[in-house]
Scaffold this active site. Structure first.
Site, PDB file in Angstrom:
ATOM      1  N   ASP A  37      60.093 -43.974 -13.017  1.00 40.29           N
ATOM      2  CA  ASP A  37      59.971 -42.612 -13.551  1.00 40.29           C
ATOM      3  C   ASP A  37      61.353 -42.040 -13.889  1.00 40.29           C
ATOM      4  OD1 ASP A  37      58.796 -40.153 -14.189  1.00 40.29           O
ATOM      5  OD2 ASP A  37      58.655 -39.502 -12.104  1.00 40.29           O
ATOM      6  N   SER A 120      52.656 -47.959  -8.370  1.00 41.41           N
ATOM      7  CA  SER A 120      52.443 -47.688  -6.932  1.00 41.41           C
ATOM      8  C   SER A 120      53.132 -48.649  -5.971  1.00 41.41           C
ATOM      9  CB  SER A 120      50.942 -47.631  -6.572  1.00 41.41           C
ATOM     10  OG  SER A 120      50.402 -46.365  -6.879  1.00 41.41           O
ATOM     11  N   GLY A 122      56.335 -49.283  -5.524  1.00 43.48           N
ATOM     12  CA  GLY A 122      57.671 -48.911  -5.074  1.00 43.48           C
ATOM     13  C   GLY A 122      57.564 -47.854  -3.990  1.00 43.48           C
TER      14      GLY A 122
END
Ligand code: AR6
Length: 175
Positions: A37, A120, A122
């Site tokens: 992100d 999901s 990490g």
């Protein structure tokens, strides 16, 4: 042609890919965080933050799209994965839903190529092998039902994740 011929596994930085859409492993607030992100927000530039704030949020298991701004990818599809809580909190269903929803959104945008990170696995702590199998099974089911997107890339950031996906796909050849 099997649906498996439309799937590629690469080890790369997803922000570098020239595809119609890259998927972001976002949070429900759509606020720029760390991991993939953070990398996507850094590469796309500040307009991405503004676009995310305008959308306002996204439920776990869902996905929403923004432009790619300064990225080589035309679109970013922000999917919110589950936080791993041991496996009995519907994590599998929510993770599968992320992949399905991202693919549906990519079709609405007319995408022919899409790249996924290992959602999901990490900060959110989903066990990598299990998450890869959910990703592969869900994407294969979707591809059997739909001709687009034509090309689906699992973009792993680490070599060991690439191996997990390759092994998962090899095992799936007989299914
Ligand atoms: N390209 C491809 N994959 C990457 C990259 C990259 N540049 N950087 C990291 N990864 P994570 P999550 C891989 O933690 O578990 C954020 O703070 C990484 O190796 O990014 O879904 C959000 O804002 C791992 O395999 O996402 C949320 O709050 C995968 O991306 C939260 O983290 C996912 O790891 C979401 O957690």
């Amino acid at each position: 042609m099997s649906e498996l011929d439309r799937i590629a596994v690469i080890v790369d930085d997803i922000t570098r890919l020239e595809v119609d859409a890259i998927v972001n492993a976002a949070n429900a607030e759509l606020e720029a965080g760390g991991g993939v992100d953070g990398a996507i927000h850094d590469a796309a530039g500040p307009q991405l933050r503004t676009a995310c704030r305008l959308i306002g949020g996204c439920e776990p298991g869902d996905a929403v799209a923004t432009p790619g701004f300064q990225l080589p990818a035309r679109h970013v599809i922000h999917a919110v994965g589950p936080v791993w809580k041991g496996g009995s909190a519907n994590e599998r269903m929510v993770l599968a839903s992320c992949y399905r929803r991202a693919l549906t959104v990519s079709r609405e945008l007319g995408c022919t190529s899409i790249a996924f990170p290992c959602i999901s696995t990490g900060v959110y702590g989903y066990p990598k092998h299990d998450a890869a199998l959910v990703a592969i099974d869900t994407v294969r089911d979707d591809m059997r039902a739909h001709d687009t997107p034509r090309e689906i890339i699992f973009c792993c950031h680490r070599q060991e994740d690439g191996e997990i996906y390759r092994a998962g796909l090899r095992a799936g050849r007989d299914k």
